[in-house]
Structures are given as C-alpha cells and as structure tokens.
Design an enzyme around this catalytic site. Sequence first.
Site, mmCIF file in Angstrom:
data_model
loop_
_atom_site.group_PDB
_atom_site.id
_atom_site.type_symbol
_atom_site.label_atom_id
_atom_site.label_comp_id
_atom_site.label_asym_id
_atom_site.label_seq_id
_atom_site.Cartn_x
_atom_site.Cartn_y
_atom_site.Cartn_z
ATOM 1 N N CYS A 120 -24.050 18.458 9.175
ATOM 2 C CA CYS A 120 -23.691 18.340 7.739
ATOM 3 C C CYS A 120 -23.630 20.208 7.518
ATOM 4 C CB CYS A 120 -23.154 17.477 7.306
ATOM 5 S SG CYS A 120 -21.896 17.866 5.822
ATOM 6 N N HIS A 121 -24.210 19.707 5.958
ATOM 7 C CA HIS A 121 -25.052 20.738 5.006
ATOM 8 C C HIS A 121 -26.622 20.728 5.225
ATOM 9 C CE1 HIS A 121 -21.139 20.785 3.602
ATOM 10 N NE2 HIS A 121 -21.449 21.934 2.874
#
Length: 185
Positions: free
Chosen positions: A116-117
């Site tokens: 994800c991030h």
Amino acid sequence: MSLFGNDKLKGKRVAIIATDGFEQLELTEPQKFLKNEGAEVHVVSLKSGSIKGWDMTDWGDKVDVDKTIDEVQVADYDALVLPGGQINPDKLRLEPSVIDFVREFAHTGKPLAAICHGPWLLIEADVVRGKHITSWPSLKTDLRNAGAEWQDSEVVVDGNIITSRKPDDLKAFNQKIEELLTTPR
C-alpha cells in the site's frame, strides 16, 4: 506449530515496523500468516505499549508492540514487513532510525516486503532506484520520481523487495514473503 499452520518458517524471525495509523489488515494478516507458518514475529514501533490501527475508514484495533526501534538490529531478523495506510508510513518516514533500519535491511538481500503506502519508506531509504515496484496507485508518481519502474500488479518481486497494492492483495503478498524466506539465497 499452530493448530492450522505448520513449521515451514520455524526458526525465522520477522519484524513488522509500524506506528499508529497502520492499515489494520496490512499488519494483522501478515502477522497471523507468518506466525501460523512457524515464524517468530515482532511488531516494532517508535514507542512501547500498543499502537492503534486504521480500519479502512476509521480507527481500528490496538496491537501490542514487542520491541521499539532502538531495541532491534537488522541482524536479528530474516525478513522485514512494512504495512501501509496513509498515516503510518507518513509518520515513520520522518524518523531517521526507521529509515536507517529500512535502508540497511534492503542492502542485506533478505526479504523486505512493503504494501500500500509502505513503499514511501523505501523511497525515503533510497532503495527503489531501478527496481520494479507496485503500491497504492497514489504513490505511482512518487515512486517513478524516485527512479522506480511502477507496475499495477497484485504483487511485484524485484530481488529481495516484495511490494503489493492493497489489502485485497494480501494473500499473494504473504505467499511471496514465505517463498522468499524459504528460498536459499
């Protein structure tokens, strides 16, 4: 060995670095999977006690912290997992001790997995240049500007770095972590 797991990763030690605001499933699912496969898993954070997750649209559950970043060394672990969520990696990328740990870990050749991030930490550690990487779509430009070749794929492996986009990719993400942990290097 757990009732539903096996000892495939017995003797392996995995660090999951996170702080408040980690995406709930991106920490708890790899943690559960790796433990069920026999690995010893430590949640490493900036502070002792517990950290609070983010569950898609609101605050989630607390997770106990096993070690603080100043209590661990890269040599202690066979793999490193970096969960996402927007808040968690944004806070962590401002912490020199975390970035130094990630950078040093990347250079060991041991599996380093970010979802994800989470790749924001890889950018900050300057370890994505020339690598094929995936992430949450909003990091695409950040990764390209840092020299990575961004791909929109469920899971991407380039050398020792494993990346995935989102919670829906966790099954493939976890399997690649296990694969790299059990493949002789």
